[in-house]
Design a protein around this motif. Structure first.
Motif, PDB file in Angstrom:
ATOM      1  N   THR A 423      79.885  37.798  39.950  1.00 26.57           N
ATOM      2  CA  THR A 423      78.792  36.961  40.449  1.00 26.57           C
ATOM      3  C   THR A 423      79.155  35.489  40.279  1.00 26.57           C
ATOM      4  OG1 THR A 423      77.192  38.656  39.789  1.00 26.57           O
ATOM      5  CG2 THR A 423      76.335  36.444  40.202  1.00 26.57           C
ATOM      6  N   PRO A 424      78.904  34.642  41.276  1.00 31.67           N
ATOM      7  CA  PRO A 424      79.189  33.208  41.123  1.00 31.67           C
ATOM      8  C   PRO A 424      78.508  32.645  39.884  1.00 31.67           C
ATOM      9  CG  PRO A 424      78.655  33.709  43.401  1.00 31.67           C
ATOM     10  CD  PRO A 424      78.392  34.972  42.621  1.00 31.67           C
ATOM     11  N   PRO A 425      79.235  31.902  39.049  1.00 35.89           N
ATOM     12  CA  PRO A 425      78.645  31.356  37.820  1.00 35.89           C
ATOM     13  C   PRO A 425      77.479  30.431  38.113  1.00 35.89           C
ATOM     14  CG  PRO A 425      81.041  31.130  37.820  1.00 35.89           C
ATOM     15  CD  PRO A 425      80.649  31.552  39.197  1.00 35.89           C
ATOM     16  N   GLY A 426      76.623  30.260  37.117  1.00 37.35           N
ATOM     17  CA  GLY A 426      75.475  29.385  37.290  1.00 37.35           C
ATOM     18  C   GLY A 426      75.866  27.956  37.598  1.00 37.35           C
ATOM     19  N   ARG A 427      76.971  27.486  37.023  1.00 38.08           N
ATOM     20  CA  ARG A 427      77.376  26.109  37.289  1.00 38.08           C
ATOM     21  C   ARG A 427      77.791  25.916  38.741  1.00 38.08           C
ATOM     22  NH1 ARG A 427      83.041  26.364  36.708  1.00 38.08           N
ATOM     23  NH2 ARG A 427      83.730  28.244  35.624  1.00 38.08           N
ATOM     24  N   THR A 428      78.298  26.974  39.397  1.00 36.88           N
ATOM     25  CA  THR A 428      78.629  26.881  40.812  1.00 36.88           C
ATOM     26  C   THR A 428      77.363  26.769  41.643  1.00 36.88           C
ATOM     27  OG1 THR A 428      80.645  28.162  40.511  1.00 36.88           O
ATOM     28  CG2 THR A 428      79.758  28.050  42.725  1.00 36.88           C
ATOM     29  N   ALA A 429      76.347  27.560  41.298  1.00 35.67           N
ATOM     30  CA  ALA A 429      75.078  27.484  42.022  1.00 35.67           C
ATOM     31  C   ALA A 429      74.446  26.112  41.859  1.00 35.67           C
ATOM     32  CB  ALA A 429      74.127  28.570  41.523  1.00 35.67           C
ATOM     33  N   ASN A 430      74.575  25.542  40.659  1.00 33.65           N
ATOM     34  CA  ASN A 430      74.048  24.197  40.446  1.00 33.65           C
ATOM     35  C   ASN A 430      74.786  23.182  41.306  1.00 33.65           C
ATOM     36  OD1 ASN A 430      72.134  24.958  38.544  1.00 33.65           O
ATOM     37  ND2 ASN A 430      73.595  24.868  36.867  1.00 33.65           N
ATOM     38  N   ALA A 431      76.106  23.356  41.397  1.00 34.65           N
ATOM     39  CA  ALA A 431      76.890  22.444  42.234  1.00 34.65           C
ATOM     40  C   ALA A 431      76.482  22.571  43.690  1.00 34.65           C
ATOM     41  CB  ALA A 431      78.384  22.740  42.066  1.00 34.65           C
ATOM     42  N   GLU A 432      76.207  23.812  44.143  1.00 32.22           N
ATOM     43  CA  GLU A 432      75.776  24.015  45.526  1.00 32.22           C
ATOM     44  C   GLU A 432      74.445  23.317  45.773  1.00 32.22           C
ATOM     45  OE1 GLU A 432      77.287  25.235  47.907  1.00 32.22           O
ATOM     46  OE2 GLU A 432      78.916  26.428  47.088  1.00 32.22           O
ATOM     47  N   ALA A 433      73.525  23.426  44.818  1.00 36.04           N
ATOM     48  CA  ALA A 433      72.232  22.777  44.978  1.00 36.04           C
ATOM     49  C   ALA A 433      72.385  21.264  45.029  1.00 36.04           C
ATOM     50  CB  ALA A 433      71.295  23.182  43.835  1.00 36.04           C
ATOM     51  N   ALA A 434      73.296  20.760  44.184  1.00 28.63           N
ATOM     52  CA  ALA A 434      73.517  19.319  44.185  1.00 28.63           C
ATOM     53  C   ALA A 434      74.101  18.869  45.518  1.00 28.63           C
ATOM     54  CB  ALA A 434      74.448  18.931  43.040  1.00 28.63           C
ATOM     55  N   ARG A 435      75.002  19.668  46.089  1.00 26.48           N
ATOM     56  CA  ARG A 435      75.598  19.295  47.371  1.00 26.48           C
ATOM     57  C   ARG A 435      74.563  19.295  48.491  1.00 26.48           C
ATOM     58  NH1 ARG A 435      79.495  23.038  45.553  1.00 26.48           N
ATOM     59  NH2 ARG A 435      81.161  21.950  44.476  1.00 26.48           N
ATOM     60  N   ALA A 436      73.560  20.148  48.367  1.00 23.78           N
ATOM     61  CA  ALA A 436      72.518  20.169  49.387  1.00 23.78           C
ATOM     62  C   ALA A 436      71.749  18.852  49.383  1.00 23.78           C
ATOM     63  CB  ALA A 436      71.555  21.328  49.143  1.00 23.78           C
ATOM     64  N   ASP A 437      71.633  18.234  48.182  1.00 19.60           N
ATOM     65  CA  ASP A 437      70.932  16.963  48.087  1.00 19.60           C
ATOM     66  C   ASP A 437      71.823  15.783  48.465  1.00 19.60           C
ATOM     67  OD1 ASP A 437      68.680  18.272  47.248  1.00 19.60           O
ATOM     68  OD2 ASP A 437      69.192  18.108  45.121  1.00 19.60           O
ATOM     69  N   ARG A 438      73.103  15.882  48.170  1.00 18.46           N
ATOM     70  CA  ARG A 438      74.023  14.784  48.441  1.00 18.46           C
ATOM     71  C   ARG A 438      75.319  15.358  48.992  1.00 18.46           C
ATOM     72  NH1 ARG A 438      77.410  15.320  44.273  1.00 18.46           N
ATOM     73  NH2 ARG A 438      76.673  16.078  42.290  1.00 18.46           N
ATOM     74  N   ALA A 439      75.249  15.792  50.211  1.00 23.38           N
ATOM     75  CA  ALA A 439      76.388  16.484  50.811  1.00 23.38           C
ATOM     76  C   ALA A 439      77.493  15.535  51.211  1.00 23.38           C
ATOM     77  CB  ALA A 439      75.913  17.276  52.029  1.00 23.38           C
ATOM     78  N   GLY A 440      77.454  14.287  50.749  1.00 20.79           N
ATOM     79  CA  GLY A 440      78.486  13.342  51.113  1.00 20.79           C
ATOM     80  C   GLY A 440      78.167  12.666  52.440  1.00 20.79           C
ATOM     81  N   ILE A 441      79.107  11.861  52.905  1.00 19.60           N
ATOM     82  CA  ILE A 441      78.925  11.073  54.121  1.00 19.60           C
ATOM     83  C   ILE A 441      80.086  11.355  55.053  1.00 19.60           C
ATOM     84  CG2 ILE A 441      78.851   8.727  55.057  1.00 19.60           C
ATOM     85  CD1 ILE A 441      77.677   7.874  52.325  1.00 19.60           C
ATOM     86  N   ALA A 442      79.800  11.572  56.326  1.00 17.13           N
ATOM     87  CA  ALA A 442      80.829  11.729  57.350  1.00 17.13           C
ATOM     88  C   ALA A 442      80.407  10.930  58.563  1.00 17.13           C
ATOM     89  CB  ALA A 442      81.016  13.200  57.710  1.00 17.13           C
TER      90      ALA A 442
END
Length: 545
Positions: A423-442
């Protein structure tokens, strides 16, 4: 004294693990961070390459990375190139370039878990009927094979390790060792079978195909990967253990053979975390060590409990049991202590933050595992009190019933552990949630001389941000850049332009690391000199949080 040393070492391991709680940049199970062209972006030309940047280094699965043109034809040229976290996919421009393009990818992250996905971009305008992605859901892969193999491997360690330790240190002289020897060899066989199953399951999961459709090339590909090396080492170590353990089980092993058995055992335990989440943890060395200790403690405790219950409780004289049970109880107490310390350290590292304990499947499985283990330890604590009072040997049936409960519940705990490591670790899920808020700039900016595409991730103040920039002709061909110049400024806060060094990765591809000291709307100026006399500057505003 021995107990105090073991407890002290456990506290040291726990202290090493605690500072890892706030760390999160490294993450098992790679995630797609940015793409060029950007996801769903509409650009004025058909690019000759597509770039995907992931959250950690990845390896492309051969034949499973492709770009489809608007007419559904594959336009990928050659193999994708992977440099660290960025994958470059060369493509040819089709005869009819306008419309929607589909990018489909399958890669393997640093912790050996495959990652797949797709996205689209459009040239000119979106297509009325864009190409469809491959139906990943319809392609069965390893299914339950990998969790079953993990469980079988854990069971094999329980059967091989605990009984060996019991037979080598406190076995009654007049009791037959045949049963315990058979148990140990059965455990080694299960470890070998589980390793082979993991190999096959890894191949199926990597290529995304059913086990029945795997070919020799798919299995060889696993052998050439990092996880394949670890699995091959495990098989070799298991064979070596089969040679060394008979003397230990019979209680006649000399000091040299005992040292050899211990070294082999340590190496076998290390192969499990080396082929899983710990290798992609923020501090892999500590994570791998904690995983190996957790596994060793579990094997000693449950294996020894099984051997005592099956072979000694009902047919051993009461006076002999009165000597064996206290000695075994001390071993079990030490093993449980190490189990808790190492398990807690692992949980801290893999969760990343407390909220992941309840907000992610990984954390929820961890809670279920901990709850069951707490119940088992409560039963074990009652048994230990009987041993300390010296009355356990007088009630072997009562002890056997309680041990049966412990073994039954811990079998469920092992099954949860087998699912947990997949199962994906909890820290990976947290990183995914963070990316949803700040997915970077393109962004893509077109001027008379060239078109500039750039992306910045994670576009966050106070941390290292990676920038990738690409220059193309107005017709969409890569345009070599002789010199890059980059600066960032925040006029609203009185911050003057800060020069940033640009590294040239390819003729038309520059990258840089930017640290924005504060949040705000930063002004980015990038100059690309394409010849001795041709150069132009692009200005863009990027929002940094």
């Amino acid at each position: 004294m021995r107990t105090r040393i073991a407890v002290l070492l456990g506290l040291v391991l726990a202290l090493l693990c605690v500072p890892l709680a706030p760390a999160s940049p490294a993450a098992a199970h790679a995630a797609l961070v940015t793409t060029t062209p950007a996801r769903d972006e509409v650009i004025g030309y058909a690019p000759r390459e597509v770039l995907l940047t992931f959250s950690e280094p990845v390896t492309a699965v051969p034949g499973r990375v492709q770009v489809l043109a608007p007419d559904g034809r594959r336009i990928t040229v050659g193999r994708p190139e992977v440099r660290d976290r960025t994958m470059r996919i060369p493509v040819r421009v089709p005869e009819r370039p306008l419309g929607t393009y589909l990018v489909s990818y399958r890669v393997v992250s640093a912790d050996s878990h495959p990652i797949a996905g797709s996205f689209v971009y459009s040239a000119g305008a979106p297509s009325a009927t864009p190409p469809r992605p491959p139906d990943e859901q319809a392609r069965q892969n390893a299914g339950l094979l990998l969790p079953t193999a993990k469980f079988t491997g854990y069971l094999g360690l329980v059967l091989a390790v605990g009984p060996t330790l019991l037979a080598a240190t406190m076995w009654p002289r007049r009791r037959s060792r045949r049963g315990v020897a058979v148990t140990v060899y059965a455990g080694l066989a299960l470890v070998a079978v589980a390793t082979a199953g993991t190999w096959i399951g890894q191949a199926a999961d990597t290529v995304g195909a059913p086990v029945g459709e795997l070919g020799p090339a798919d299995l060889r590909a696993v052998g050439e990967s990092d996880v394949g090396v670890v699995l091959a080492a495990r098989l070799a170590l298991t064979a070596l253990a089969a040679v060394l353990l008979p003397a230990a089980v019979r209680g006649i092993a000399g000091r040299g053979r005992v040292v050899g058995v211990v070294v082999v055992a340590v190496c076998v335990f290390l192969t499990w975390p080396l082929a899983g989440h710990p290798v992609a943890a923020p501090i892999p060395v500590v994570s791998v060590a904690a995983g190996a200790v957790h596994l060793a403690a579990m094997s000693v405790w449950l294996g020894g409990l099984l051997a005592v219950t099956v072979f000694l409780l009902r047919r051993t004289h009461q006076r002999v049991l009165a000597r064996i049970l206290p000695a075994w109880s001390r071993w079990a107490t030490l093993a449980v202590g190490w189990l808790i310390v190492a398990g807690t350290g692992q949980a801290v590292m893999e969760l990343g933050r407390p909220t992941a304990l309840v907000n992610t499947p990984y954390g929820q499985l961890l809670i279920a595992k901990a709850a069951l283990l707490a119940g088992v330890l409560a039963v074990a604590a009652r048994q230990r009190r009987l041993v300390q009072r010296g009355t356990a040997a007088e009630h072997p049936r009562r002890v056997a019933r309680a041990a049966g409960v412990e073994l039954t519940v811990t079998a469920v705990v092992l099954a949860l552990a087998a699912v947990l490591v997949q199962t994906p670790p909890g820290r990976t899920a947290n990183a995914e949630a963070a990316r949803a808020d700040r997915a970077g700039i393109a962004q893509s900016v077109t001027i008379d001389l060239y078109t500039l595409q750039f992306d910045i991730y994670p576009a966050q103040a106070g941390t290292a941000n990676s920038l990738h920039a690409f220059v193309y002709t107005p017709q969409g061909r890569a345009l070599p850049v002789a010199q890059w110049t980059l600066s960032v400024a925040l006029p609203g806060a009185g911050i003057e332009p800060i020069a940033v060094r640009v590294d040239v990765l390819e003729p038309n591809h520059g990258s840089a690391e930017i640290r924005f000291p504060v949040a705000g709307d930063w002004t980015l100026k990038m100059t690309a000199r394409t010849t001795d006399i041709d150069q132009a500057t692009v200005t863009a505003t990027v929002t940094v949080r």
